[in-house]
Design a protein around this motif. Structure first.
Motif, PDB file in Angstrom:
ATOM      1  N   MET A 148      67.899  66.414  88.876  1.00  0.00           N
ATOM      2  CA  MET A 148      67.206  65.051  88.975  1.00  0.00           C
ATOM      3  C   MET A 148      66.067  64.999  87.960  1.00  0.00           C
ATOM      4  N   ASN A 149      66.303  63.857  87.112  1.00  0.00           N
ATOM      5  CA  ASN A 149      65.259  63.613  86.151  1.00  0.00           C
ATOM      6  C   ASN A 149      63.757  63.091  86.739  1.00  0.00           C
ATOM      7  N   GLY A 150      63.081  62.950  85.804  1.00  0.00           N
ATOM      8  CA  GLY A 150      61.607  62.790  86.176  1.00  0.00           C
ATOM      9  C   GLY A 150      61.391  61.419  86.638  1.00  0.00           C
ATOM     10  N   ILE A 151      62.287  60.351  86.297  1.00  0.00           N
ATOM     11  CA  ILE A 151      61.947  59.061  86.944  1.00  0.00           C
ATOM     12  C   ILE A 151      62.547  59.012  88.433  1.00  0.00           C
ATOM     13  N   GLU A 152      63.939  59.883  88.626  1.00  0.00           N
ATOM     14  CA  GLU A 152      64.492  59.854  89.866  1.00  0.00           C
ATOM     15  C   GLU A 152      63.442  60.561  90.753  1.00  0.00           C
ATOM     16  N   THR A 153      62.824  61.829  90.176  1.00  0.00           N
ATOM     17  CA  THR A 153      61.757  62.406  91.165  1.00  0.00           C
ATOM     18  C   THR A 153      60.616  61.602  91.491  1.00  0.00           C
ATOM     19  N   LEU A 154      59.941  60.910  90.559  1.00  0.00           N
ATOM     20  CA  LEU A 154      58.767  60.261  90.749  1.00  0.00           C
ATOM     21  C   LEU A 154      59.354  59.083  91.721  1.00  0.00           C
ATOM     22  N   GLN A 155      60.354  58.488  91.782  1.00  0.00           N
ATOM     23  CA  GLN A 155      60.496  57.401  92.860  1.00  0.00           C
ATOM     24  C   GLN A 155      61.003  58.164  94.201  1.00  0.00           C
ATOM     25  N   GLU A 156      61.306  59.494  94.115  1.00  0.00           N
ATOM     26  CA  GLU A 156      61.488  60.321  95.490  1.00  0.00           C
ATOM     27  C   GLU A 156      60.065  60.614  95.936  1.00  0.00           C
ATOM     28  N   LEU A 157      59.149  60.966  95.261  1.00  0.00           N
ATOM     29  CA  LEU A 157      57.760  61.209  95.555  1.00  0.00           C
ATOM     30  C   LEU A 157      57.200  60.100  96.173  1.00  0.00           C
ATOM     31  N   ARG A 158      57.308  58.897  95.457  1.00  0.00           N
ATOM     32  CA  ARG A 158      56.700  57.650  95.843  1.00  0.00           C
ATOM     33  C   ARG A 158      57.028  57.116  97.223  1.00  0.00           C
ATOM     34  N   ARG A 159      58.543  57.272  97.367  1.00  0.00           N
ATOM     35  CA  ARG A 159      59.120  57.161  98.795  1.00  0.00           C
ATOM     36  C   ARG A 159      58.545  58.181 100.061  1.00  0.00           C
ATOM     37  N   THR A 160      58.301  59.296  99.429  1.00  0.00           N
ATOM     38  CA  THR A 160      57.834  60.199 100.398  1.00  0.00           C
ATOM     39  C   THR A 160      56.170  59.973 100.575  1.00  0.00           C
ATOM     40  N   ASP A 161      55.478  59.587  99.533  1.00  0.00           N
ATOM     41  CA  ASP A 161      54.082  59.302  99.680  1.00  0.00           C
ATOM     42  C   ASP A 161      53.696  58.059  98.642  1.00  0.00           C
ATOM     43  N   PRO A 162      53.623  56.859  99.026  1.00  0.00           N
ATOM     44  CA  PRO A 162      53.523  55.764  98.149  1.00  0.00           C
ATOM     45  C   PRO A 162      52.282  55.814  97.301  1.00  0.00           C
ATOM     46  N   ASN A 163      51.350  56.604  97.851  1.00  0.00           N
ATOM     47  CA  ASN A 163      49.986  57.037  97.184  1.00  0.00           C
ATOM     48  C   ASN A 163      49.923  57.993  96.145  1.00  0.00           C
ATOM     49  N   ALA A 164      51.058  58.601  96.084  1.00  0.00           N
ATOM     50  CA  ALA A 164      51.136  60.027  95.172  1.00  0.00           C
ATOM     51  C   ALA A 164      50.677  59.476  93.518  1.00  0.00           C
TER      52      ALA A 164
END
Length: 129
Positions: free
Chosen positions: A62-78
């Motif tokens: 999972m590259n950084g962009i995909e991980t960023l998208q997943e983190l933002r789904r988990t927490d939109p304020n990440a």
């Protein structure tokens, strides 16, 4: 105060995690977490909810962009700062479009990275974990 913040450093290269961890400690951040890939980063984020995430763009799996998208789904304020040694306009745009707070080249001088991170943390005032 920086000591009220926590940070997650995500990079597949251990020496870069160590370097960033040292910088964050120097800034007074004592609650530090690490992950060596995107999947691990998502798990640590869910458990610890750090104030700030510093993440490499280019990682296996999972590259950084995909991980960023997943983190933002988990927490939109990440609050996620993307880092890379190879920058393209497309990569910067994809990071910002996916919700990155900032994009930093890894060859940026440490004093400048520290200044950027301090500004980002100051904007997190009142939302720290």
């Amino acid at each position: 105060m920086a000591e009220n913040y926590s940070a997650l450093v995500v990079d597949d290269e251990g020496h870069l995690r160590s370097m960033l961890r040292a910088l964050l400690k120097r800034m007074g951040i004592t609650n530090l977490y690490e992950a060596s890939n995107g999947t691990e980063a998502c798990e640590v984020y869910k458990q610890k909810s750090p104030t700030l995430v510093l993440m490499d763009v280019n990682m296996p799996g999972m590259n950084g962009i995909e991980t960023l998208q997943e983190l933002r789904r988990t927490d939109p304020n990440a609050t996620v700062v993307m880092m890379t040694s190879m920058t393209s306009r497309k990569m910067v745009e994809a990071s910002i479009d996916s919700g990155a707070a900032h994009f930093i080249r890894k060859d940026t001088p440490m004093k400048e990275i520290e200044s950027i991170l301090r500004d980002i943390l100051a904007s997190c005032e009142g939302t720290s974990s």
